[in-house]
Write an enzyme that holds these catalytic residues in place. Structure first.
Site, mmCIF file in Angstrom:
data_model
loop_
_atom_site.group_PDB
_atom_site.id
_atom_site.type_symbol
_atom_site.label_atom_id
_atom_site.label_comp_id
_atom_site.label_asym_id
_atom_site.label_seq_id
_atom_site.Cartn_x
_atom_site.Cartn_y
_atom_site.Cartn_z
ATOM 1 N N TYR B 288 0.833 -1.212 0.000
ATOM 2 C CA TYR B 288 0.000 0.000 0.000
ATOM 3 C C TYR B 288 0.860 1.252 0.000
ATOM 4 C CZ TYR B 288 -3.973 2.973 1.414
ATOM 5 O OH TYR B 288 -4.953 3.921 1.484
ATOM 6 N N TYR B 339 -6.193 5.007 -7.109
ATOM 7 C CA TYR B 339 -6.295 4.909 -5.650
ATOM 8 C C TYR B 339 -7.679 4.405 -5.283
ATOM 9 C CZ TYR B 339 -6.124 6.210 -0.705
ATOM 10 O OH TYR B 339 -6.157 6.192 0.673
#
Lengths: 383, 383
Positions: B288, B339
């Site tokens: 991430y 995202y």
């Protein structure tokens, strides 16, 4: 993997004072209830390694990791849908334990629903999304209004009466009068119920649950570990949750029937199949009572009486302690003990297994707990 | 019950267009991605009987029950903590499958983070609770500011440089340039990175993730059922999540070290213990990337390089495709693909197992996926 039947147990319960104004944060109350649940179970708070919460709660897991002094939390999860959640919270905790993700899972619900924002108060203004965009312009804003629609329809289809709804409130008040934790006490008769003001027709004042500040917590661990702890375990014999086709959250008015809830019936079938018992085998039931029709209709859909017979069933005294065939909400419920969004029902279900209720049913073998009907629902069978 | 190792698999993945303005609801996108994930797996949408969501998502389970035409949903759950959630969402789905609560569990994340409310924008005003009450008066409001603190401290303690952070952005852009789904394309050099404006010192523009509209979905089922479906299954060999002592959400500045995250190290130990492999065995990693320091520090804490060596590690080319020892974020990541709050990383981790990435690592045996560091974190090992 095997079914979850009897793999886990509720081993500790804790709760704070129930009041109309706690004067403290939800975090503080959650910490107190968690510490009490640990003491009840006979474990140290830092043995908690999993926490499952209601997604409606103000308290997040990291706050309890801090206040309980937990070194490593290996599982965290949430359940949505408010009053429909509590038994699903217990189920998720049981899954975490059974799958080895955590050993002692804390479940809790901490609310300032009396001194803070009440669910019963209409909230207009602001951005409105989803299906509420269709209801808000008509002032159709509060849970009492939403549930009143189902009650009206049940009356229309089956001849259910306000006095029958009142029988639920009266029976539960009698239970509350024996419960030192209860916040609403004193005699309540059918005449009191009938003369109380209308909140949302046909719901009168005593058909509606309280608003309460307080917290309930409980701890789930494996059946094996449970046997070595302080209390008689409440083994989780059955657990189920569910949604069905075209279900809305509470406001499901767009299906063929408004008086029969397929998600509850489907969930009931799975619940009793897992446990290997039938509704008629249940000794005592705690059934989420946001409003009295929520109990009456749920009794039908879970299978405790025939569809449409909820009114005569509750009026017959079947749900009353100690002589009814199925005493219901022996703590007084959301109506007369306290409204902790359905978590008190699980604590009382555990007490009935332990023989520790103030309205104890004799020789309980099977203790049933149901979370809210109309929302996505969930239920447990404890023994 | 046995460990969850290899009991379940991700069998279908689906995603919508990634854009800056979807022009549609999160519900619509979630439905599309779910239908695509079902088609990818070779199941009908109404075979979905469980749904696990991020508690940050705008879409609730009952909406997908309706739009997917599901007759009976037997499991629903949520995971909190935003970017830390995705691998924990998959874990909860795996628990539901392994424990028999559901057969095909849909996991999804649907966001309008570009056209709607952006996480990167400071939100002042309104009631501020919890630890933010201490930060808001100082204007300490946005994720870039919060993460910059950790980056500054890492630079101070270990000599980490902005150019090293830039190496992550540059490597990921090269991967995005091969990925037709990526929304940020074109050459990006270290000089481009170094000359970009400061967002929150030391974070420059290209150290920060995108804001995107879109949805990712995936389906978890049992290893046994997975073998009969359309795709090569991505078996979940290891899964773990965790919080540690005194952890805050992102803003944990009050522990002895600001550059070492005990929850990630503890979670890593459990993850690799379950899988029975070591970090050095991993072939490809999706980590991430809210901000480049999130990748750099996570590489250390998950065990892919020594503490303090994240800078030299990424600068050496170790994370670059195709020649690095551990290609990272082969889809382009949050920085250059899209995202979707960490869910793209799981989809790419599955593609690497299938051999279907546009930056495919050769002969992948073990595919690692980590959700956000600094928040309560989670991770998976797929194979």
């Amino acid at each position: 993997m095997d079914s979850l039947k009897d793999q886990t147990a509720i081993v500790g319960i804790g709760w704070t004072e129930f009041s109309k104004s706690s004067g403290r944060t939800e975090w503080s109350m959650a910490t107190e209830a968690a510490v009490k649940a640990c003491a009840d179970a006979g474990i140290a708070p830092n043995q908690i390694d999993g926490i499952v919460r209601s997604s409606f709660d103000a308290v997040l897991q990291h706050q309890l990791v801090k206040s309980l002094g937990i070194d490593e939390l290996t599982y965290h999860g949430e359940v949505g849908f408010g009053g429909g959640a509590p038994c699903a919270v217990a189920t998720q905790a049981a899954m975490a334990v059974a799958s080895g993700m955590a050993e002692y899972v804390l479940c809790f619900r901490s609310v300032n629903l009396a001194s803070g924002q009440r669910y019963g108060v209409s909230r207009a203004g602001g951005r409105v999304g989803g299906e509420m965009a269709y209801y808000t312009p008509y002032g159709f804003l509060a849970p009492a209004q939403w549930i009143a629609m189902f009650a009206q329809r049940h009356m229309h289809e089956y001849g259910t009466t306000s006095r029958q709804l009142g029988a639920i409130a009266v029976s539960q008040r009698a239970n509350a009068n024996r419960n030192p934790n209860a916040t609403m006490k004193g005699a309540l008769t059918i005449d009191d119920h009938q003369s109380a003001r209308i909140i949302a027709d046909p719901l009168r004042l005593f058909d509606c649950c309280l608003n309460t500040d307080g917290c309930c917590a409980f701890i789930v661990t494996s059946a094996e570990r449970a046997r070595d702890l302080r209390q008689r375990p409440a083994f989780i014999m059955g657990m189920a949750m569910g949604l069905a086709r075209n279900q809305e959250v509470v406001r499901t008015y767009n299906r063929p029937s408004m008086t029969e809830f397929p998600e509850t019936k489907l969930t009931s079938a799975r619940l009793f199949r897992m446990a290997g018992v039938a509704p008629g085998d249940i000794d005592v039931a705690q059934i989420y009572d946001h409003f009295t029709p929520g109990v009456l209709i749920a009794l039908e859909d879970w299978g405790f009486c025939e569809k449409g017979q909820g009114g005569p069933f509750v009026e017959s005294g079947a749900i009353s302690w100690p002589d009814g065939s199925l005493p219901v909400n022996t703590h007084g419920g959301n109506l007369s003990e306290a409204y902790i969004h359905g978590f008190t029902h699980i604590l009382e279900g555990v007490r009935q297994v332990r023989g520790a209720s103030t309205s104890q049913v004799k020789d309980v073998e099977l203790s049933f707990v149901a979370s809210a009907a109309f929302v996505p629902t969930s239920a447990l069978i404890l023994h």
